[in-house]
Design an enzyme around this catalytic site. Structure first.
Site, PDB file in Angstrom:
ATOM      1  N   LYS A  47       0.790  -1.236   0.000  1.00  0.00           N
ATOM      2  CA  LYS A  47       0.000   0.000   0.000  1.00  0.00           C
ATOM      3  C   LYS A  47       0.821   1.284   0.000  1.00  0.00           C
ATOM      4  CE  LYS A  47      -4.492  -1.247   1.806  1.00  0.00           C
ATOM      5  NZ  LYS A  47      -5.463  -0.897   2.835  1.00  0.00           N
ATOM      6  N   ASN A  68      -4.897   2.129  -2.171  1.00  0.00           N
ATOM      7  CA  ASN A  68      -5.451   0.774  -2.298  1.00  0.00           C
ATOM      8  C   ASN A  68      -6.019   0.502  -3.688  1.00  0.00           C
ATOM      9  OD1 ASN A  68      -7.961   2.068  -2.290  1.00  0.00           O
ATOM     10  ND2 ASN A  68      -8.895   0.606  -0.878  1.00  0.00           N
ATOM     11  N   ASP A  83     -10.876   3.459   0.925  1.00  0.00           N
ATOM     12  CA  ASP A  83     -11.285   2.999   2.261  1.00  0.00           C
ATOM     13  C   ASP A  83     -12.079   4.061   3.035  1.00  0.00           C
ATOM     14  OD1 ASP A  83     -10.381   0.412   2.159  1.00  0.00           O
ATOM     15  OD2 ASP A  83      -8.455   0.833   3.109  1.00  0.00           O
ATOM     16  N   LEU A 212     -14.892  -2.160  12.293  1.00  0.00           N
ATOM     17  CA  LEU A 212     -14.466  -2.439  10.913  1.00  0.00           C
ATOM     18  C   LEU A 212     -14.430  -3.938  10.620  1.00  0.00           C
ATOM     19  CD1 LEU A 212     -11.644   0.124  10.044  1.00  0.00           C
ATOM     20  CD2 LEU A 212     -14.091   0.462  10.322  1.00  0.00           C
TER      21      LEU A 212
END
Ligand code: NAP
Length: 280
Positions: A47, A68, A83, A212
């Site tokens: 990443k 990402n 994200d 999450l």
């Protein structure tokens, strides 16, 4: 879930996993260009390593410090991070959203996903962002990394022991740690503070609890927060929405998010049955 959406749209694409060793990332990206790939996702450990290989990086990815999603443009590879958009999607769909400018966000953990959550909370315009972590040096680094943020992110960092003091003042509590994730369903980030174990969790009315984690659904953390009357969100929708945002970017057309969600739910149910079979 990407391929389910691709099939539904009837377009000629395929989404495939391509495991790449860190030392091969640059040559792999060259190969993607030669093959005419429309785009790709990158995950751990690529990443950050992908960033110098791109010709343009979206401000949100610069802010988060990680990419990402990568998309081929006429100028070359364009990197972004979906994200934060995925994290925000369910919150933006609340029928009676809180007044974000009066809301304190409390984020548990200071790893990669926490960075997307901070960016999301900043975009919501949260009054203050508080981050709780277990390693003082990492927490301090995390705080410093946001100091010159173009979006003007202001956050404070705190030790886990401060959780009992911070929880009652938070309107949004987000678990970004893996605590409680399968196969460790019996633990919760709230167990990590002795004073919380002895006292019951105290939260304000209308507090939103967001985990999450998407296996199990719900986690022990969400169950504990539900017992205190919190509004709950798990990580499933974030996962769907960050994927949908990437696919939309590559295909340059709207994507069937409901098809992606159902495909993911089918997969998770299948995985759950598989786990049960392994246990029995
Ligand atoms: P990460 O970069 O490894 O960060 C994990 C964070 O949790 C770190 O701050 C770590 O603290 C903390 N932590 C881990 N175990 C802990 C413990 N026992 N006590 C206190 N803190 C602990 O991982 P990540 O990529 O951010 O992912 C974190 C979680 O989010 C995972 O469960 C992942 O599946 C989930 N996630 C979900 C989505 C989604 O779309 N729903 C997207 C991304 C991530 P230290 O740094 O001090 O070790």
């Amino acid at each position: 879930m990407h391929n389910a959406a691709i099939a539904k749209l009837g377009v000629d694409f395929v989404y495939v996993p391509l495991p790449i060793a860190p030392e091969n990332l640059a040559i792999a990206v060259k190969g993607f260009e030669a093959m005419g790939l429309r785009g790709f996702n990158v995950t751990i450990p690529h990443k950050q390593a992908i960033m110098p290989l791109l010709s343009e990086i979206a401000p949100v990815a610069q802010e988060i410090g990680a990419v990402n999603t990568v998309c081929l443009t006429e100028q070359g590879w364009y990197g972004t991070n979906t994200d934060a958009e995925g994290f925000l999607a369910p919150l933006l769909q609340l029928s009676t959203p809180p007044n974000w400018q009066h809301t304190t966000a409390l984020i548990l953990g200071n790893g990669g996903a926490a960075r997307a959550v901070v960016a999301g909370c900043a975009e919501l315009g949260c009054r203050s962002i508080q981050v709780v972590g277990r390693h003082p040096e990492k927490l301090e680094q995390f705080r410093q990394s946001w100091q010159n943020s173009p979006a003007g992110v202001h956050l404070s960092v705190h030790a886990w022991e401060k959780l009992p003091d911070l929880l009652p003042t938070a309107g949004l509590v987000v678990n970004t740690t893996p605590i409680g994730m399968h196969p460790h369903e019996q633990v919760s980030p709230l167990d990590f503070s002795d004073s919380l174990q002895s006292a019951s969790v105290q939260i304000a009315a209308g507090t939103i609890a967001y985990d999450l984690i998407y296996t199990p659904r719900p986690t022990l953390f969400l169950q504990q927060m539900q017992a205190q009357g919190a509004i709950l969100f798990d990580g499933l929708e974030m996962l769907v929405q960050q994927g949908a945002a990437a696919l939309k970017l590559w295909l340059q057309q709207p994507v069937p998010v409901d098809v992606m969600r159902q495909s993911l739910l089918d997969h998770l149910h299948h995985a759950e049955l598989q786990i049960q079979r392994n246990i029995n």
